[in-house]
Design an enzyme around this catalytic site. Structure first.
Site: not given
Ligand code: ZN
Length: 175
Positions: A46, A51, A94-95, A136-137, A140
């Site tokens: 995701g 991000q 998470c990235l 989660h997304e 963000h």
């Molecule tokens: Zn994330």
């Protein structure tokens, strides 16, 4: 195909609240294409636009974990309209918080409305991994990271590690 650089915590941009998209035009579709490329390259399941430094309410996901049968999903202006009372726990990463994982409890199911890649309104009932991933997304888009759900001590330890890693990386070249 454009792979964009993914921002790493601590970074003020990640804490910004993203703005709604007025129209799903070619520019927004291009953004989703780039986000999917960046997500697959990372690799991750995701990615939110913030991000890669774009404060727009756009999310891409693919929870299929199958390189041959990819199932890319795009969400513009996603909104959770219902959350179940049952909870589920996943070990999340998470990235933007590389190499750090923690068990996070979230509602097990939720309903989401959003615009798809073509700008069509959609409604999706989710549960399990899909529900966790979309929550989660969407976090963000509000400037929230999964580490915000941890104790102050745990969170500060993770941020310390990430900051140290960033410093160490200054003169390191990976080609
Ligand atoms: Zn994330």
């Amino acid at each position: 195909m454009t792979i964009r650089k993914i921002l790493i915590e601590p970074n003020k941009i990640l804490r910004q609240k993203s703005k709604s998209v007025e129209k799903v035009d070619r520019e927004v579709q291009q953004l989703m294409d780039d986000m999917l490329d960046s997500m697959y390259a990372a690799p991750g399941i995701g990615l939110a636009a913030i991000q890669i430094g774009i404060p727009k309410r756009v999310i891409v996901m693919d929870i299929s974990k199958d390189n041959k049968n990819k199932n890319p999903m795009c969400f513009v202006n996603p909104e959770i309209v219902w959350k179940g009372t049952d909870k589920s726990i996943y070990e999340e990463g998470c990235l933007s918080v590389p190499d750090q994982f923690a068990e996070i409890e979230r509602p097990k199911s939720c309903d989401v409305k959003f615009l798809d890649y073509s700008g069509e309104p959609q409604f999706l009932k989710t549960e399990g991994l899909l529900a966790t991933c979309i929550q989660h997304e969407i976090d963000h888009l509000e400037g929230i990271l999964f580490i915000d759900y941890l104790s102050k001590l745990k969170k500060s330890m993770i941020i310390k590690k990430l900051s140290k890693h960033k410093k160490e990386n200054i003169d390191r070249i990976v080609v």
